[in-house]
Motif scaffolding. Structure first.
Motif, PDB file in Angstrom:
ATOM      1  N   VAL A   6       0.842  -1.203   0.000  1.00 27.23           N
ATOM      2  CA  VAL A   6       0.000   0.000   0.000  1.00 27.23           C
ATOM      3  C   VAL A   6       0.874   1.249   0.000  1.00 27.23           C
ATOM      4  CG1 VAL A   6      -1.717   1.317   1.306  1.00 27.23           C
ATOM      5  CG2 VAL A   6      -1.923  -1.176   1.128  1.00 27.23           C
ATOM      6  N   ARG A   7       1.912   1.240   0.814  1.00 22.84           N
ATOM      7  CA  ARG A   7       2.811   2.398   0.873  1.00 22.84           C
ATOM      8  C   ARG A   7       3.532   2.611  -0.456  1.00 22.84           C
ATOM      9  NH1 ARG A   7       5.701   1.639   6.834  1.00 22.84           N
ATOM     10  NH2 ARG A   7       3.811   1.983   8.091  1.00 22.84           N
ATOM     11  N   ASN A   8       3.898   1.521  -1.115  1.00 31.05           N
ATOM     12  CA  ASN A   8       4.547   1.646  -2.426  1.00 31.05           C
ATOM     13  C   ASN A   8       3.622   2.332  -3.428  1.00 31.05           C
ATOM     14  OD1 ASN A   8       6.832   0.319  -1.491  1.00 31.05           O
ATOM     15  ND2 ASN A   8       6.240  -1.674  -2.333  1.00 31.05           N
ATOM     16  N   ILE A   9       2.360   1.971  -3.395  1.00 33.37           N
ATOM     17  CA  ILE A   9       1.381   2.582  -4.303  1.00 33.37           C
ATOM     18  C   ILE A   9       1.243   4.070  -4.003  1.00 33.37           C
ATOM     19  CG2 ILE A   9      -1.057   2.617  -4.975  1.00 33.37           C
ATOM     20  CD1 ILE A   9      -1.032  -0.462  -4.242  1.00 33.37           C
ATOM     21  N   ILE A  10       1.157   4.413  -2.732  1.00 37.61           N
ATOM     22  CA  ILE A  10       1.019   5.822  -2.341  1.00 37.61           C
ATOM     23  C   ILE A  10       2.264   6.614  -2.735  1.00 37.61           C
ATOM     24  CG2 ILE A  10       0.824   7.378  -0.361  1.00 37.61           C
ATOM     25  CD1 ILE A  10      -1.002   5.247   0.937  1.00 37.61           C
ATOM     26  N   THR A  11       3.429   6.009  -2.581  1.00 40.99           N
ATOM     27  CA  THR A  11       4.668   6.674  -3.001  1.00 40.99           C
ATOM     28  C   THR A  11       4.657   6.925  -4.504  1.00 40.99           C
ATOM     29  OG1 THR A  11       5.955   5.708  -1.191  1.00 40.99           O
ATOM     30  CG2 THR A  11       7.182   6.449  -3.132  1.00 40.99           C
ATOM     31  N   ALA A  12       4.209   5.932  -5.267  1.00 33.85           N
ATOM     32  CA  ALA A  12       4.125   6.094  -6.722  1.00 33.85           C
ATOM     33  C   ALA A  12       3.141   7.200  -7.084  1.00 33.85           C
ATOM     34  CB  ALA A  12       3.709   4.773  -7.370  1.00 33.85           C
ATOM     35  N   TRP A  13       2.044   7.283  -6.347  1.00 40.69           N
ATOM     36  CA  TRP A  13       1.057   8.344  -6.575  1.00 40.69           C
ATOM     37  C   TRP A  13       1.693   9.718  -6.393  1.00 40.69           C
ATOM     38  CZ3 TRP A  13      -3.990   9.264  -7.972  1.00 40.69           C
ATOM     39  CH2 TRP A  13      -4.543  10.485  -7.574  1.00 40.69           C
ATOM     40  N   HIS A  14       2.427   9.882  -5.317  1.00 36.04           N
ATOM     41  CA  HIS A  14       3.034  11.184  -5.030  1.00 36.04           C
ATOM     42  C   HIS A  14       4.189  11.511  -5.974  1.00 36.04           C
ATOM     43  CE1 HIS A  14       0.558  12.136  -1.639  1.00 36.04           C
ATOM     44  NE2 HIS A  14       0.908  11.054  -0.967  1.00 36.04           N
ATOM     45  N   ASP A  21      -8.185   9.331  -0.675  1.00 36.79           N
ATOM     46  CA  ASP A  21      -9.511   9.875  -0.981  1.00 36.79           C
ATOM     47  C   ASP A  21      -9.712   9.999  -2.493  1.00 36.79           C
ATOM     48  OD1 ASP A  21     -12.058  10.784  -0.354  1.00 36.79           O
ATOM     49  OD2 ASP A  21     -11.438  12.889  -0.250  1.00 36.79           O
ATOM     50  N   GLU A  22      -9.389   8.925  -3.188  1.00 35.60           N
ATOM     51  CA  GLU A  22      -9.529   8.854  -4.643  1.00 35.60           C
ATOM     52  C   GLU A  22     -10.211   7.542  -5.013  1.00 35.60           C
ATOM     53  OE1 GLU A  22      -8.694  11.142  -6.800  1.00 35.60           O
ATOM     54  OE2 GLU A  22      -7.310  12.454  -5.715  1.00 35.60           O
ATOM     55  N   LEU A  23     -10.683   7.446  -6.253  1.00 38.38           N
ATOM     56  CA  LEU A  23     -11.184   6.174  -6.756  1.00 38.38           C
ATOM     57  C   LEU A  23     -10.010   5.217  -6.959  1.00 38.38           C
ATOM     58  CD1 LEU A  23     -13.736   7.312  -9.502  1.00 38.38           C
ATOM     59  CD2 LEU A  23     -14.284   6.275  -7.292  1.00 38.38           C
ATOM     60  N   PRO A  24     -10.204   3.922  -6.720  1.00 38.88           N
ATOM     61  CA  PRO A  24      -9.122   2.964  -6.990  1.00 38.88           C
ATOM     62  C   PRO A  24      -8.618   3.048  -8.424  1.00 38.88           C
ATOM     63  CG  PRO A  24     -10.856   1.913  -5.720  1.00 38.88           C
ATOM     64  CD  PRO A  24     -11.377   3.269  -6.108  1.00 38.88           C
ATOM     65  N   SER A  25      -9.534   3.229  -9.370  1.00 38.21           N
ATOM     66  CA  SER A  25      -9.129   3.302 -10.778  1.00 38.21           C
ATOM     67  C   SER A  25      -8.279   4.531 -11.058  1.00 38.21           C
ATOM     68  CB  SER A  25     -10.362   3.308 -11.684  1.00 38.21           C
ATOM     69  OG  SER A  25     -11.212   4.400 -11.366  1.00 38.21           O
ATOM     70  N   THR A  26      -8.559   5.629 -10.365  1.00 39.68           N
ATOM     71  CA  THR A  26      -7.758   6.838 -10.548  1.00 39.68           C
ATOM     72  C   THR A  26      -6.342   6.620 -10.035  1.00 39.68           C
ATOM     73  OG1 THR A  26      -9.711   8.253 -10.340  1.00 39.68           O
ATOM     74  CG2 THR A  26      -7.573   9.295  -9.987  1.00 39.68           C
ATOM     75  N   LEU A  69      -5.435  -9.840  -3.910  1.00 41.11           N
ATOM     76  CA  LEU A  69      -4.516  -9.212  -2.961  1.00 41.11           C
ATOM     77  C   LEU A  69      -4.086  -7.834  -3.453  1.00 41.11           C
ATOM     78  CD1 LEU A  69      -2.358  -9.058  -0.681  1.00 41.11           C
ATOM     79  CD2 LEU A  69      -0.846 -10.366  -2.207  1.00 41.11           C
ATOM     80  N   LEU A  70      -3.646  -7.764  -4.700  1.00 36.92           N
ATOM     81  CA  LEU A  70      -3.160  -6.491  -5.233  1.00 36.92           C
ATOM     82  C   LEU A  70      -4.307  -5.502  -5.427  1.00 36.92           C
ATOM     83  CD1 LEU A  70      -0.554  -7.950  -7.728  1.00 36.92           C
ATOM     84  CD2 LEU A  70      -0.095  -6.809  -5.549  1.00 36.92           C
ATOM     85  N   GLY A  71      -5.474  -6.014  -5.815  1.00 42.36           N
ATOM     86  CA  GLY A  71      -6.636  -5.141  -5.924  1.00 42.36           C
ATOM     87  C   GLY A  71      -6.977  -4.516  -4.577  1.00 42.36           C
ATOM     88  N   HIS A  72      -6.905  -5.319  -3.520  1.00 39.61           N
ATOM     89  CA  HIS A  72      -7.163  -4.807  -2.173  1.00 39.61           C
ATOM     90  C   HIS A  72      -6.171  -3.703  -1.814  1.00 39.61           C
ATOM     91  CE1 HIS A  72      -7.847  -4.716   2.185  1.00 39.61           C
ATOM     92  NE2 HIS A  72      -6.532  -4.740   2.292  1.00 39.61           N
ATOM     93  N   CYS A  73      -4.908  -3.897  -2.172  1.00 33.26           N
ATOM     94  CA  CYS A  73      -3.885  -2.901  -1.836  1.00 33.26           C
ATOM     95  C   CYS A  73      -4.149  -1.578  -2.550  1.00 33.26           C
ATOM     96  CB  CYS A  73      -2.504  -3.436  -2.184  1.00 33.26           C
ATOM     97  SG  CYS A  73      -1.972  -4.812  -1.131  1.00 33.26           S
ATOM     98  N   PHE A  74      -4.562  -1.641  -3.809  1.00 34.14           N
ATOM     99  CA  PHE A  74      -4.888  -0.407  -4.527  1.00 34.14           C
ATOM    100  C   PHE A  74      -6.124   0.258  -3.925  1.00 34.14           C
ATOM    101  CE2 PHE A  74      -1.800  -1.528  -7.704  1.00 34.14           C
ATOM    102  CZ  PHE A  74      -1.442  -0.314  -8.267  1.00 34.14           C
ATOM    103  N   ARG A  75      -7.098  -0.537  -3.514  1.00 35.57           N
ATOM    104  CA  ARG A  75      -8.301   0.051  -2.901  1.00 35.57           C
ATOM    105  C   ARG A  75      -7.970   0.704  -1.567  1.00 35.57           C
ATOM    106  NH1 ARG A  75     -10.265  -4.933  -5.059  1.00 35.57           N
ATOM    107  NH2 ARG A  75     -11.577  -4.523  -6.896  1.00 35.57           N
ATOM    108  N   GLU A  76      -7.093   0.082  -0.803  1.00 37.00           N
ATOM    109  CA  GLU A  76      -6.695   0.663   0.479  1.00 37.00           C
ATOM    110  C   GLU A  76      -5.914   1.960   0.263  1.00 37.00           C
ATOM    111  OE1 GLU A  76      -6.124   1.508   4.406  1.00 37.00           O
ATOM    112  OE2 GLU A  76      -7.516   0.059   3.511  1.00 37.00           O
ATOM    113  N   ALA A  77      -5.013   1.957  -0.715  1.00 35.42           N
ATOM    114  CA  ALA A  77      -4.269   3.183  -1.021  1.00 35.42           C
ATOM    115  C   ALA A  77      -5.223   4.287  -1.466  1.00 35.42           C
ATOM    116  CB  ALA A  77      -3.231   2.905  -2.105  1.00 35.42           C
TER     117      ALA A  77
END
Length: 203
Positions: free
Chosen positions: A15-23, A173-178, A160-168
């Motif tokens: 989840v943190r990796n996804i958030i880091t990629a987002w930023h 405060d964004e859509l998982p798809s976004t 598993l990975l879908g859950h991580c993107f949804r949690e991120a």
């Protein structure tokens, strides 16, 4: 290949990796990702004379292992004149079924990549769907796998990975798809030229 049953600590790291990629995404990459599925929705409607659900189904059915431009070319051909070659037999059959009037939700594997891709092109505001492709996998895991097998045909690993993107997405405060689309754009632009296939598509 990552295990399906990971520890809570590993899941949190994903989840943190996804958030880091987002930023890490630039403002341009943010804009591209935010509009990606809406643009695809408009293209799906155009190629089917105003039936974006059918268009989304055909695009999704023909999406596996294809770049976005090639995916669109095949989908347009399928909608305009029919398609007899250019893809796996199963994909061609599914596209033909949808063009013949079958509901894409009855034809596509809805809990896997192509089904989720269909859902998001048909409805860019879908609050739950998220496409997990090889790039989404690498973003979450924090490592570019190149040509190594990621095991995404496993329902458990995909979930598993879908859950991580949804949690991120929940934390951002964004859509998982976004979150998936924005991080996809940033990631693929970063690895462009490294020998891994990349094209302007979010799935």
């Amino acid at each position: 290949m990552i295990p399906i049953n990971v520890s809570p600590e590993t899941r949190e790291q994903f989840v943190r990796n996804i958030i880091t990629a987002w930023h890490s995404a630039t403002s341009e990459q943010q804009q591209c990702g935010r509009t990606w599925y809406r643009t695809a929705h408009e293209l799906a409607a155009m190629m089917t004379d105003g039936n974006p659900r059918a268009g989304a189904g055909v695009i999704a059915a023909l999406s596996a292992n294809k770049s976005w431009p090639e995916n669109l070319r095949l989908a347009r051909q399928a909608c305009e004149t029919g398609l007899k070659s250019g893809h796996f037999t199963d994909a061609l059959h599914k596209a033909a079924q949808i063009m013949a009037g079958a509901d894409p939700a009855d034809v596509l594997p809805m809990e896997r990549k192509t089904g989720q891709f269909f859902r998001l092109i048909a409805n860019p505001d879908d609050p739950d769907a998220v496409v997990i492709d090889r790039h989404a996998h690498d973003i979450a895991v924090g490592e570019t796998y190149g040509n190594r097998d990621r095991g995404l045909s496993s329902a458990g690993r995909y979930a598993l990975l879908g859950h991580c993107f949804r949690e991120a997405a929940l934390r951002l405060d964004e859509l998982p798809s976004t979150v998936q689309a924005v991080t996809w754009v940033a990631h693929t632009e970063r690895i462009a030229g490294t020998g891994t296939r990349s094209s302007r598509r979010a799935a």
